[in-house]
Design a protein around this motif. Sequence first.
Motif, short mmCIF file in Angstrom:
data_model
loop_
_atom_site.label_atom_id
_atom_site.label_comp_id
_atom_site.label_asym_id
_atom_site.label_seq_id
_atom_site.Cartn_x
_atom_site.Cartn_y
_atom_site.Cartn_z
N VAL A 1 0.59 6.42 -1.08
CA VAL A 1 -0.26 5.49 -0.08
C VAL A 1 -1.61 5.40 -0.67
O VAL A 1 -2.42 6.43 -0.67
N HIS A 2 -2.10 4.05 -0.68
CA HIS A 2 -3.10 3.92 -1.19
C HIS A 2 -3.91 2.69 -0.25
O HIS A 2 -3.37 1.85 0.34
N ASN B 1 4.13 9.90 8.05
CA ASN B 1 3.65 8.66 9.02
C ASN B 1 2.56 8.04 8.04
O ASN B 1 1.42 8.47 7.61
N ALA B 2 3.05 6.96 7.32
CA ALA B 2 2.07 6.22 6.24
C ALA B 2 1.20 5.53 7.14
O ALA B 2 -0.01 5.38 6.49
N THR C 1 -0.91 11.26 -1.75
CA THR C 1 0.44 11.45 -2.28
C THR C 1 1.19 12.51 -1.23
O THR C 1 0.55 13.52 -1.02
N LEU D 1 -2.81 6.04 6.26
CA LEU D 1 -3.91 4.80 5.78
C LEU D 1 -4.93 5.06 6.89
O LEU D 1 -6.01 4.68 6.55
N PRO E 1 0.90 -1.25 -0.12
CA PRO E 1 -0.04 -0.01 0.09
C PRO E 1 0.67 1.25 0.12
O PRO E 1 0.09 2.32 -0.21
N ILE E 2 2.05 1.08 0.16
CA ILE E 2 2.96 2.22 0.07
C ILE E 2 4.17 2.36 -1.01
O ILE E 2 4.74 1.06 -0.96
N ARG E 3 4.13 3.11 -1.75
CA ARG E 3 5.14 2.88 -3.16
C ARG E 3 5.92 4.48 -3.14
O ARG E 3 5.24 5.40 -2.66
N GLN E 4 7.02 4.29 -3.84
CA GLN E 4 7.79 5.55 -4.18
C GLN E 4 7.71 5.65 -5.50
O GLN E 4 8.33 4.63 -6.45
N ASN F 1 8.42 13.08 4.22
CA ASN F 1 8.72 11.75 4.80
C ASN F 1 7.29 11.73 6.08
O ASN F 1 7.48 12.09 7.29
N THR G 1 5.82 9.93 -2.56
CA THR G 1 5.14 8.52 -1.67
C THR G 1 3.61 8.48 -2.30
O THR G 1 3.19 9.45 -1.75
#
Length: 407
Positions: A61-62, A79-80, A73, A84, A51-54, A77, A59
Amino acid sequence: MDALGALYFISGRGDVLIQRTYRDDVDKNIPAAFRTNVINSKSQDAASTAPIRQLLGMTFVHLRAGPIYLLATTRVNSNAMMILQFLSRLVDLVKSYCNGDFNDEVIKSNFVLIYELLDEVMDFGFPQVTDVSLLKSFIFQKGFVLESTKKKREAAAQNATLQVTGQVGWRQDGIKYKKNEVFLDAIETVNMLVSAQGSVLRCDVQGRVVVKCFLSGMPDVKLGLNDKLEDVAFHPCVNLGRFQAEQVVSFVPPDGEFELMRYRCTEGISLPFKAVVLVTEKGRTRLEVSLKMKSLFPANLAANNVLVLVPMPEQTARASFQISAGKAKYDPKRGALVWKLKKFAGDAEQSLSASVELIATTREKQQWSRPPVSMSFSYLKVWEKSSYKVDKWVRKLCKSGDYHFRF
């Protein structure tokens, strides 16, 4: 959580249904990159499904909810996990306005409402208020509304504005009840593993406290806690400063039912059951099983729907039983002796003896791993209401988690 650059609602085909841009540095190719690298990706490894991609130097986050992807997006940096959680709350918020539905048709039919919600829940990329009951007090769905209802909603909206900017955003002012009542449920799940020699190898309790509150005005409720609790997580209404200083949970509660806290405990646990299990091999084709269970909770309580599973070798054919209570049988699908008791009184002992027949084979006998005996159960303790002006009802429900005995 740092600011988000943009937020998207994307269909399963990759079409952008809703887009809200919060920063000037948002790349216009974000939807295409997400469609190529996530939705249409042929690779199914951990990297492609994460669920987290660069991507595109930022970043992604989906979160997928049914057929819809929510994508956030950011170039910093952030907090993913908080992102979510925000996306999950956003899905719940839309569902609460749309009769629990969340799909392409719902998004297209309610895009004006959803844009209005996005304006309230996020400001310049920073999350604001996501409380459903609060937002519903000043954001309404379209439809015919009586004049009297309009006036009530206008008053509620003015009050909600104060709540958003004040310290108590989870409770409206002016709540009144003829009878003030508080119901508190402490729900605990016990996990335990006991060795064949009877020593406890692992034991912990996972608990949560659920409150149902029907109180007038803005009451300040206080709850004392055991100081051995660990990993405590509170509802936002709790005064954390007072808890850290005095170990007292002080809070102005939301109206109705809510989860006050979650916790874990590893010390000072009173086990509800203990067991002595003995399995004796009588040659190659028979086993003798002896099981004694004793309840360790008070005699005025009773456990309900007690289920005991004693694993057996895969070549088991049948079993005959002698039991002090309940029903027992061999279940080949579970590969275990199954003992059921509707009620198990406190401070009592029950026993099971079984003669198990095994199928004789010409193959060399394999060593049986002897998986542990497992239990499931629940029991309830009720504290009656007090004579105070507020009627307080407290219940404690204890349930089994991974409750195992080795033999």
